[in-house]
Design an enzyme around this catalytic site. Structure first.
Site, PDB file in Angstrom:
ATOM      1  N   TYR A  23       0.824  -1.204   0.000  1.00 49.47           N
ATOM      2  CA  TYR A  23       0.000   0.000   0.000  1.00 49.47           C
ATOM      3  C   TYR A  23       0.864   1.263   0.000  1.00 49.47           C
ATOM      4  O   TYR A  23       0.432   2.308  -0.475  1.00 49.47           O
ATOM      5  CB  TYR A  23      -0.898   0.041   1.244  1.00 49.47           C
ATOM      6  CG  TYR A  23      -2.234  -0.655   1.102  1.00 49.47           C
ATOM      7  CD1 TYR A  23      -2.311  -1.990   0.741  1.00 49.47           C
ATOM      8  CD2 TYR A  23      -3.415   0.030   1.363  1.00 49.47           C
ATOM      9  CE1 TYR A  23      -3.533  -2.631   0.629  1.00 49.47           C
ATOM     10  CE2 TYR A  23      -4.641  -0.604   1.263  1.00 49.47           C
ATOM     11  CZ  TYR A  23      -4.695  -1.931   0.890  1.00 49.47           C
ATOM     12  OH  TYR A  23      -5.911  -2.557   0.794  1.00 49.47           O
ATOM     13  N   LYS A  71       2.919 -15.226   2.563  1.00 52.85           N
ATOM     14  CA  LYS A  71       3.062 -15.935   1.280  1.00 52.85           C
ATOM     15  C   LYS A  71       4.551 -16.208   1.106  1.00 52.85           C
ATOM     16  O   LYS A  71       5.188 -15.776   0.123  1.00 52.85           O
ATOM     17  CB  LYS A  71       2.473 -15.070   0.155  1.00 52.85           C
ATOM     18  CG  LYS A  71       2.409 -15.739  -1.206  1.00 52.85           C
ATOM     19  CD  LYS A  71       1.359 -16.835  -1.322  1.00 52.85           C
ATOM     20  CE  LYS A  71       1.450 -17.518  -2.678  1.00 52.85           C
ATOM     21  NZ  LYS A  71       0.583 -18.719  -2.771  1.00 52.85           N
ATOM     22  N   ASP A  88      -3.196 -18.166   0.695  1.00 62.62           N
ATOM     23  CA  ASP A  88      -4.216 -18.859  -0.107  1.00 62.62           C
ATOM     24  C   ASP A  88      -4.892 -19.940   0.736  1.00 62.62           C
ATOM     25  O   ASP A  88      -6.118 -20.091   0.719  1.00 62.62           O
ATOM     26  CB  ASP A  88      -3.634 -19.415  -1.418  1.00 62.62           C
ATOM     27  CG  ASP A  88      -2.314 -20.133  -1.252  1.00 62.62           C
ATOM     28  OD1 ASP A  88      -1.761 -20.141  -0.140  1.00 62.62           O
ATOM     29  OD2 ASP A  88      -1.820 -20.701  -2.251  1.00 62.62           O
ATOM     30  N   ASP A 112      -6.498  -6.872   4.276  1.00 61.61           N
ATOM     31  CA  ASP A 112      -7.617  -6.216   3.601  1.00 61.61           C
ATOM     32  C   ASP A 112      -8.530  -7.267   2.985  1.00 61.61           C
ATOM     33  O   ASP A 112      -9.750  -7.253   3.166  1.00 61.61           O
ATOM     34  CB  ASP A 112      -7.070  -5.278   2.516  1.00 61.61           C
ATOM     35  CG  ASP A 112      -8.188  -4.611   1.727  1.00 61.61           C
ATOM     36  OD1 ASP A 112      -9.138  -4.114   2.365  1.00 61.61           O
ATOM     37  OD2 ASP A 112      -8.116  -4.603   0.480  1.00 61.61           O
ATOM     38  N   ASP A 125     -12.550  -8.866   4.380  1.00 63.71           N
ATOM     39  CA  ASP A 125     -13.807  -8.852   3.614  1.00 63.71           C
ATOM     40  C   ASP A 125     -14.383 -10.263   3.576  1.00 63.71           C
ATOM     41  O   ASP A 125     -15.585 -10.471   3.728  1.00 63.71           O
ATOM     42  CB  ASP A 125     -13.588  -8.357   2.172  1.00 63.71           C
ATOM     43  CG  ASP A 125     -13.803  -6.852   2.036  1.00 63.71           C
ATOM     44  OD1 ASP A 125     -13.575  -6.128   3.024  1.00 63.71           O
ATOM     45  OD2 ASP A 125     -14.190  -6.394   0.936  1.00 63.71           O
TER      46      ASP A 125
END
Ligand code: IPM
Ligand code: MG
Length: 353
Positions: free
Chosen positions: A141, A186, A219, A243, A247
């Site tokens: 970001y 990751k 994942d 983020d 959601d």
């Protein structure tokens, strides 16, 4: 107590849910005898329209003087042209950086009465109670961005100290709960994730040896959040993964409209916002769910003002309204008549006293 609170309504449904949070805070002040002062400032698209700047200097100044900041939502189609020079979201990112609120706390608790509102089956989500701790002021970001005709890039950068401090926040939270911490990265692909994993493991081994810890690739974490959500207690992860996963996690609780967040740094001053966006499709219709905003106001009372009893009362008032069957459209099931934002807010506030 006396406190200055800056309100940043922003865009879309932001002003409507901010008004609900504002009313909740005023009710708390009346009932418990506090003196809260409110300043309203521009941010996001609303600020671009007025000043060409998504975060005008007087907004920053007011936030810096305040004990806490409440934000509704930013963004919308009006400002989302990919070639736009300024974007509403920049205002929010700059504000997070200015306030130094690197730890974004997103609790996901499934209320029994809302199990039916989730698209997921009851046996999976009953009893889910987890917190995602999202790193908020680093990573992709905030890294350098480039763009020319045929190439674009976003740099993802993490420093050791940024990882250490967010891991500490998450570990302390876990200590006060079920003592379980899951770090998500990751590391099979990204160098920043390999640093993240190293620093996380070292920090936990050194400072929190009693904690029950787990590491997941992002994942796999996305899948486990749906297949075994009850197993999670505290999840810590970097900015963009947090983020996306929050959601996803919001659907466990039935609706984005239920989930609050607190963004904290090293001082008690925090930034509080519902995790939902500006929902331009329903803006101005008085149908948005104000629960996430009012629950964010409860977090503000607890974390920035130290008013735990008042925070508990606000959360209990939300639960009472939901328990009494009051539903906005996002959480109403077949046969339930949805109420407006205003009415949902009225019902919550009436349970407050
Ligand atoms: C959030 C939002 C923001 C983010 C946007 C509006 C910049 O999606 O708070 O989750 O990506 O952080
Ligand atoms: Mg988001």
């Amino acid at each position: 107590m006396e406190a200055l609170i800056t309100l940043l309504p922003g865009d879309g449904i932001g002003p409507e849910v901010t008004s609900s949070a504002h009313r909740a805070l005023k009710t708390v002040a009346d009932v418990y005898g506090h003196d809260f002062r409110f300043e309203v400032r521009l941010i996001g698209g609303a600020a671009i329209d007025e000043t060409q700047n998504p975060l005008p200097p007087d907004t920053v100044a007011s936030c810096m003087e305040s004990a806490a900041v409440f934000l509704g939502a930013v963004g919308g189609p009006k400002w989302s042209d990919p070639h736009a020079m300024v974007r509403p979201e920049q205002g929010l990112l700059e504000l997070r950086a200015e306030l130094g609120v690197y730890a974004n706390i997103r609790p996901v608790k499934v209320m029994d009465e809302l199990i039916g509102a989730s698209p997921l089956r009851a046996e999976y989500i009953e009893g889910v109670d987890l917190i995602v701790v999202r790193e908020l002021t680093g990573g992709i970001y905030f890294g350098k961005k480039t763009r020319d005709e045929s190439l674009a890039s976003d740099l993802c950068v993490y420093h050791t100290h940024e990882i250490e401090r967010i891991v500490r926040v998450a570990a302390r939270l876990a200590e006060g709960r079920r003592n379980k911490l899951c770090s998500v990265d990751k590391a099979n692909v990204l160098e920043t994730s390999r640093l993240w994993r190293d620093v996380t493991n070292q920090t936990l081994a050194r400072e929190f040896p009693e904690l029950d810890t787990e590491t997941l690739l992002v994942d796999a974490a996305a899948m486990h959040l749906l297949s075994r959500p009850r197993d999670f207690d505290v999840i810590v992860t970097e900015n963009m993964f947090g983020d996306i996963l929050t959601d996803e996690a919001s659907m466990l609780a039935g609706s984005m409209g239920m989930l609050p967040s607190a963004s904290l740094g090293d001082s008690t001053r925090g930034l509080y916002e519902p995790i939902h966006g500006s929902a331009p499709d329903i803006a101005g219709l008085d149908v948005a769910n104000p629960c996430a905003a009012i629950a964010s106001a409860a977090l503000l009372l607890r974390h920035s003002l130290g008013l735990a009893e008042e925070a508990d009362a606000v959360e209990a008032a939300i639960a009472a309204a939901i328990g009494a069957g009051v539903r906005t459209a996002d959480i109403a099931r077949d046969g339930e008549t949805p109420v407006s934002t205003t009415e949902m807010t009225d019902r919550i506030l009436s349970a407050l006293g």
